[in-house]
Design an enzyme around this catalytic site. Structure first.
Site, PDB file in Angstrom:
ATOM      1  N   GLU A   1       9.365  -7.619 -10.002  1.00 56.66           N
ATOM      2  CA  GLU A   1      10.509  -7.027  -9.288  1.00 56.66           C
ATOM      3  C   GLU A   1      11.752  -7.916  -9.345  1.00 56.66           C
ATOM      4  OE1 GLU A   1       8.953  -6.171  -5.360  1.00 56.66           O
ATOM      5  OE2 GLU A   1       7.645  -4.601  -6.128  1.00 56.66           O
TER       6      GLU A   1
ATOM      7  N   ASN B   1       6.767  -7.184 -14.492  1.00 55.55           N
ATOM      8  CA  ASN B   1       6.322  -6.007 -13.749  1.00 55.55           C
ATOM      9  C   ASN B   1       7.467  -5.501 -12.866  1.00 55.55           C
ATOM     10  OD1 ASN B   1       4.083  -4.290 -13.023  1.00 55.55           O
ATOM     11  ND2 ASN B   1       3.949  -5.367 -11.058  1.00 55.55           N
TER      12      ASN B   1
ATOM     13  N   HIS C   1       4.933   3.484  -8.194  1.00 53.83           N
ATOM     14  CA  HIS C   1       4.716   3.958  -6.821  1.00 53.83           C
ATOM     15  C   HIS C   1       5.534   5.232  -6.687  1.00 53.83           C
ATOM     16  CE1 HIS C   1       2.488   0.459  -5.645  1.00 53.83           C
ATOM     17  NE2 HIS C   1       3.425  -0.320  -6.147  1.00 53.83           N
TER      18      HIS C   1
ATOM     19  N   GLU D   1       0.527  -0.125 -10.969  1.00 58.23           N
ATOM     20  CA  GLU D   1       0.333   0.034  -9.518  1.00 58.23           C
ATOM     21  C   GLU D   1       0.457   1.497  -9.090  1.00 58.23           C
ATOM     22  OE1 GLU D   1       2.764  -2.629  -7.162  1.00 58.23           O
ATOM     23  OE2 GLU D   1       2.574  -4.266  -8.602  1.00 58.23           O
TER      24      GLU D   1
ATOM     25  N   ASP E   1       0.421   4.930  -7.477  1.00 56.05           N
ATOM     26  CA  ASP E   1      -0.032   5.775  -6.371  1.00 56.05           C
ATOM     27  C   ASP E   1       1.003   6.874  -6.190  1.00 56.05           C
ATOM     28  OD1 ASP E   1       1.977   4.311  -4.990  1.00 56.05           O
ATOM     29  OD2 ASP E   1       0.533   3.184  -3.793  1.00 56.05           O
TER      30      ASP E   1
HETATM   31  C1  XIL Z   1       1.720  -4.743  -1.351  1.00 56.52           C
HETATM   32  C2  XIL Z   1       0.294  -4.687  -0.791  1.00 56.52           C
HETATM   33  O1  XIL Z   1      -0.314  -3.495  -1.228  1.00 56.52           O
HETATM   34  C3  XIL Z   1       0.322  -4.772   0.704  1.00 56.52           C
HETATM   35  O2  XIL Z   1      -0.997  -4.866   1.223  1.00 56.52           O
HETATM   36  C4  XIL Z   1       1.151  -5.980   1.153  1.00 56.52           C
HETATM   37  O3  XIL Z   1       1.290  -5.954   2.561  1.00 56.52           O
HETATM   38  C5  XIL Z   1       2.530  -5.986   0.504  1.00 56.52           C
HETATM   39  O4  XIL Z   1       2.389  -5.884  -0.890  1.00 56.52           O
HETATM   40  N1  XIL Z   1       4.765  -3.906  -5.352  1.00 56.52           N
HETATM   41  C6  XIL Z   1       3.935  -4.966  -5.646  1.00 56.52           C
HETATM   42  C7  XIL Z   1       2.731  -5.220  -4.803  1.00 56.52           C
HETATM   43  O5  XIL Z   1       4.116  -5.628  -6.674  1.00 56.52           O
HETATM   44  O6  XIL Z   1       2.409  -6.583  -4.735  1.00 56.52           O
HETATM   45  C8  XIL Z   1       2.898  -4.648  -3.414  1.00 56.52           C
HETATM   46  O7  XIL Z   1       1.655  -4.795  -2.747  1.00 56.52           O
HETATM   47  C9  XIL Z   1       3.345  -3.212  -3.470  1.00 56.52           C
HETATM   48  C10 XIL Z   1       4.664  -3.089  -4.175  1.00 56.52           C
END
Ligand code: XIL
Length: 314
Positions: free
Chosen positions: A121, A162, A198, A226, A228
């Protein structure tokens, strides 16, 4: 399962010990694991020099027992920086601390983690570099440095950048493209681009295949890291079907790009997903519901993987 694409899930070690259904599903459905939180800096090194590898070791041994690959997440991030690391430090001191963290962590898991999210990020929504402590204090070179440090510590690990909000044709994706192109031109060991994904139903990524392909054309691997798909609660049955289609859409994109190396979901059960805590009013984002019943998305992904396997000459 496709031969070259790992199918992964982010997982949490505490749940592994607490819930036999969680363990069984993680072992049965996935051949790769990402540490959802265990490998983040603040969790590994809560006090300076005193590393706690317990949670990350637990995940690695579970993965090894089950023949699963481990995707390392994440070395350099603006979040989850231990509280003892201070922006008031000199640039040299800050850079040395970051380097120490990267080298120690990658060395610890050399040969056990196949890929690392080296930087996570690092972009703002307009595609410029994110205004983080790292950028403010170290300048843009912290990104190339992190890749070089990680590469030195484990020359065989695949090193990823990422990002979120880059799955479609966004400004941020254009910024990422330029950044990766520049890093590659400078000989920085960037091997892959991770698309977090996400997602939500009312913001479907535009042309993820074409977008991933332009990155692949730079000579890097790509991965969905990641995924979802959060739903506005209460989730209705037709929303679960649209959710399944969006999961399938992203899997198809990965399978359509020859250098897509892995496809990972961010948690696999609504019982422990991060979504409700971070996006009030949303939830039901995962492949299994909170009682560990498979949702349409899980069945459709399996169908897609089988269809793909049948169509791919062996
Ligand atoms: C999130 C986890 O899922 C949570 O449990 C934690 O509180 C915060 O981080 N992008 C990312 C991940 O790269 O590391 C994040 O994970 C979600 C967003």
């Amino acid at each position: 399962m496709p031969e070259n694409v790992r199918i992964g899930a982010a997982a949490d070690g505490a749940l592994l010990d607490a819930d036999p259904r969680y363990r069984a599903t993680l072992a049965a459905d996935f051949n790769a694991i990402t540490a959802e939180n265990a490998m983040k800096w603040a969790n590994l090194e809560p006090t300076p020099g005193a590393y706690d590898w317990t949670a990350s070791d637990r995940l690695i041994s579970f993965a090894q027992e089950n023949g699963q690959a481990v995707y390392g997440h994440t070395l350099v991030w603006h979040s989850s920086v231990p509280p003892w690391v201070s922006e008031a430090w000199s640039a040299e001191r800050l850079r040395a601390a970051l380097r120490q963290h990267v080298v120690t962590t990658v060395t610890r898991y050399r040969g056990q983690v196949w890929a690392w999210d080296v930087v996570n990020e690092v972009l703002a929504e307009d595609g410029s570099l994110r205004d983080s402590m790292w950028l403010r204090r170290l300048g843009p070179s912290y990104i190339a440095d992190a890749f070089r440090w990680a590469h030195e510590a484990d020359p065989d690990a695949r090193l990823f950048i990422n990002e979120y909000g880059v799955e479609g044709r966004t400004k941020k994706a254009n910024g990422l493209f330029k950044l990766v192109r520049g890093l590659r031109a400078d000989g920085v060991p960037v091997h892959g681009v991770g698309f977090q994904a996400h997602l939500r139903l009312d913001a479907v990524p535009e042309d993820p295949i074409g977008n991933m392909r332009r990155f692949a054309a730079l000579g890097v691997s790509v991965a969905v890291t990641e995924l979802d798909v959060r739903l506005a609660l209460p989730a209705k049955p037709e929303m679960l079907l649209d959710q399944a289609l969006l999961y399938q859409h992203m899997l198809r994109a990965c399978l359509a790009v020859s250098t897509c190396e892995s496809f990972t979901v961010w948690g696999f059960t609504d019982a422990s997903s991060w979504i409700s805590a971070h996006y009030p009013g949303y939830g039901a984002a995962c492949l299994y519901d909170k009682d560990m019943r498979a949702k349409p998305a899980r069945d459709l992904l399996l169908h897609e993987l089988r269809t793909h396997a049948d169509e791919t000459p062996s």
